[in-house]
Design a protein around this motif. Structure first.
Motif, mmCIF file in Angstrom:
data_model
loop_
_atom_site.group_PDB
_atom_site.id
_atom_site.type_symbol
_atom_site.label_atom_id
_atom_site.label_comp_id
_atom_site.label_asym_id
_atom_site.label_seq_id
_atom_site.Cartn_x
_atom_site.Cartn_y
_atom_site.Cartn_z
ATOM 1 N N UNK A 108 0.787 -1.213 0.000
ATOM 2 C CA UNK A 108 0.000 0.000 0.000
ATOM 3 C C UNK A 108 0.823 1.268 0.000
ATOM 4 N N UNK A 109 2.147 1.197 0.068
ATOM 5 C CA UNK A 109 2.977 2.389 0.049
ATOM 6 C C UNK A 109 2.984 2.993 -1.344
ATOM 7 N N UNK A 110 3.256 4.298 -1.401
ATOM 8 C CA UNK A 110 3.219 5.008 -2.670
ATOM 9 C C UNK A 110 4.608 5.096 -3.282
ATOM 10 N N UNK A 111 4.698 4.855 -4.590
ATOM 11 C CA UNK A 111 5.986 5.005 -5.274
ATOM 12 C C UNK A 111 6.392 6.470 -5.351
ATOM 13 N N UNK A 112 5.470 7.378 -5.051
ATOM 14 C CA UNK A 112 5.784 8.808 -5.077
ATOM 15 C C UNK A 112 6.285 9.325 -3.736
ATOM 16 N N UNK A 113 6.286 8.490 -2.699
ATOM 17 C CA UNK A 113 6.739 8.899 -1.366
ATOM 18 C C UNK A 113 8.195 9.362 -1.442
ATOM 19 N N UNK A 114 8.484 10.630 -1.098
ATOM 20 C CA UNK A 114 9.862 11.141 -1.205
ATOM 21 C C UNK A 114 10.871 10.344 -0.398
ATOM 22 N N UNK A 115 10.454 9.795 0.753
ATOM 23 C CA UNK A 115 11.388 9.052 1.590
ATOM 24 C C UNK A 115 11.917 7.815 0.882
ATOM 25 N N UNK A 116 11.171 7.315 -0.110
ATOM 26 C CA UNK A 116 11.637 6.180 -0.893
ATOM 27 C C UNK A 116 12.306 6.629 -2.181
ATOM 28 N N UNK A 117 11.674 7.548 -2.894
ATOM 29 C CA UNK A 117 12.136 7.920 -4.230
ATOM 30 C C UNK A 117 13.497 8.604 -4.221
ATOM 31 N N UNK A 118 13.718 9.496 -3.269
ATOM 32 C CA UNK A 118 14.957 10.265 -3.287
ATOM 33 C C UNK A 118 16.168 9.462 -2.848
ATOM 34 N N UNK A 139 10.806 23.616 -5.842
ATOM 35 C CA UNK A 139 10.416 22.488 -6.704
ATOM 36 C C UNK A 139 11.675 21.766 -7.161
ATOM 37 N N UNK A 140 11.638 20.444 -7.074
ATOM 38 C CA UNK A 140 12.727 19.594 -7.547
ATOM 39 C C UNK A 140 12.119 18.561 -8.487
ATOM 40 N N UNK A 148 9.516 11.331 -15.172
ATOM 41 C CA UNK A 148 9.876 12.418 -14.286
ATOM 42 C C UNK A 148 9.305 12.169 -12.894
ATOM 43 N N UNK A 149 10.042 12.643 -11.911
ATOM 44 C CA UNK A 149 9.555 12.616 -10.538
ATOM 45 C C UNK A 149 9.684 14.039 -10.010
ATOM 46 N N UNK A 150 8.588 14.614 -9.537
ATOM 47 C CA UNK A 150 8.599 15.998 -9.063
ATOM 48 C C UNK A 150 8.213 16.069 -7.598
ATOM 49 N N UNK A 151 8.920 16.919 -6.856
ATOM 50 C CA UNK A 151 8.640 17.192 -5.457
ATOM 51 C C UNK A 151 8.424 18.693 -5.338
ATOM 52 N N UNK A 160 4.200 15.279 -4.268
ATOM 53 C CA UNK A 160 5.194 14.505 -5.011
ATOM 54 C C UNK A 160 4.464 13.705 -6.074
ATOM 55 N N UNK A 161 5.021 13.678 -7.293
ATOM 56 C CA UNK A 161 4.351 12.983 -8.393
ATOM 57 C C UNK A 161 5.345 12.126 -9.154
ATOM 58 N N UNK A 162 5.000 10.852 -9.320
ATOM 59 C CA UNK A 162 5.801 9.905 -10.091
ATOM 60 C C UNK A 162 5.061 9.613 -11.395
#
Length: 404
Positions: A108-118, A139-140, A148-151, A160-162
């Protein structure tokens, strides 16, 4: 002594209170803090960036350059940033799948979660687009081929968007103001620089080593080097914009040589205020949205007997923590109170991982396994002691021998 070197009694470990004070001044120069945060997430800038020739700039001392950084008023910019990290780790491709997707996030975790993606910034080379408009809007965008991945931080909202998974992560009220918890600060940049240099002690050399051209900007090179033998750090080099004091490039080199451990910097930069639309975000059609606060509440719910079971299994772990040495050669020693697990009893995938990371070592302390990177090394002895630090193998073995 080099003409631009800080005297021994004022050069040394740049950390602790003075470094914390600098971070708390983010409201005055948010861009250097934001860039350092991206790099520290733990980061390359190709040598060609400085190939146009070193600029001829007025001479400046290390203290004056630190004052210039502290006095920087930069709060707006946009640009392209390249990040490379090389910790000297073995290739781990396919390891996660072999371990059942270890590290891929919980159900159930999100691939857009910054703690994982970054965490992707911890290895390889990446290109990012950055934009900042004061402490309330940044914005990053991490570019990965066509994906693209945006924070985006805009006021009280963090989005955050994946694009690859079409998933959105949203958190509200995640950022405190830059003045939150701020203590009384030095009144002037000179006072701040003086405190940084005083906190350094006599373990570090701080100099200005020439100039460079970074992203088309003239820059001074601030170089920080350990004076102590045994550290894995060869140098830290920061290119500082000669006009406005903004750090443009950061390079951390290892005594092992080769590629820098961290090499990060701008390839293009513009200090004009970005358009407000850069920080606006609308959820794309059909995207799955995960609310961060809800995920946090789920993770905070622990089994009723969790604390009791944890204390039973790990209650004694960490009670034998000691710190050996000082400065760049500080080593943390931990006595786990239990013999190290036998690797030949571990699953085959784990054995392969340990063999890739570890070398068997012996000494007066007995025997153990050395786990190594270009920056941080750890020695796990067979009788359950752990020695960790940004120090060489010999330094860890010497500490273990002395502690036997």
């Amino acid at each position: 002594m080099a003409p631009n070197e800080v005297p021994g009694e004022t050069a040394g470990e740049i950390r602790g209170e003075a470094r914390g004070e600098t971070r708390r001044r983010a409201s005055r120069y948010v861009v250097p803090v934001a860039v350092a945060g991206v790099a520290a997430a733990t980061i390359g800038l190709v040598p060609a960036l400085a190939a146009s020739g070193d600029p001829d700039l007025p001479e400046i001392t290390a203290q004056q350059l630190i004052e210039k950084i502290a006095a920087s008023e930069t709060q707006t910019l946009s640009g392209t940033f390249r990040v490379s990290t090389d910790l000297g780790l073995p290739a781990l491709d396919g390891l996660a799948s072999g371990l059942g997707g270890l590290g891929g996030g919980g159900e159930g975790s999100s691939t857009a979660d910054p703690s994982q993606k970054l965490t992707e910034l911890a290895s390889g080379t990446h290109t990012l687009r950055l934009a900042a408009d004061g402490p309330e809007r940044q914005r990053l965008t991490l570019l990965d081929g066509s994906d693209e991945y945006s924070l985006i931080h805009n006021g009280d909202d963090v989005w955050a968007y994946d694009s690859k998974s079409n998933e959105v992560f949203h958190e509200k009220g995640a950022f405190e103001g830059p003045e939150a918890g701020q203590k009384e600060l030095p009144a002037t940049p000179k006072e701040l620089a003086d405190e940084v240099l005083r906190a350094a002690g006599d373990t570090t050399s701080i100099t200005v080593d020439g100039t460079a051209k970074v992203a088309g900007r003239d820059a001074y090179q601030l170089v920080i080097k350990p004076k102590q033998a045994g550290s894995t750090v060869a140098s830290v080099k920061i290119a500082v914009d000669a006009a406005n004091g903004t750090p443009l490039k950061f390079t951390l080199s290892s005594v092992e040589g080769g590629k820098p451990v961290v090499d990060a910097g701008f390839t293009k930069v513009d200090f004009a205020r970005p358009d407000a639309s850069v920080f606006a975000f609308e959820v794309p059609k059909g995207a799955k949205v995960t609310e961060g606060a809800e995920e946090a509440r789920k993770s905070e719910k622990l089994p009723e007997d969790f604390e009791k079971d944890f204390e039973k299994e790990f209650g004694g772990f960490g009670k034998g923590l000691n710190v050996i040495g000082e400065g760049w050669t500080t080593i943390a020693k931990l006595d786990t109170g239990a013999p190290a697990p036998k690797t030949d009893e571990a699953p085959k995938e784990i054995q392969g991982l340990l063999d890739s990371f570890g070398d068997k070592v012996t000494g007066k302390f007995g025997s153990g396994t050395l786990f190594k990177t270009k920056l941080v090394n750890a020695l796990l002895t067979d009788d359950g002691k752990v020695y960790v630090g940004a120090v060489t193998k010999d330094a860890l073995v010497d500490a273990a021998n002395a502690g036997k």
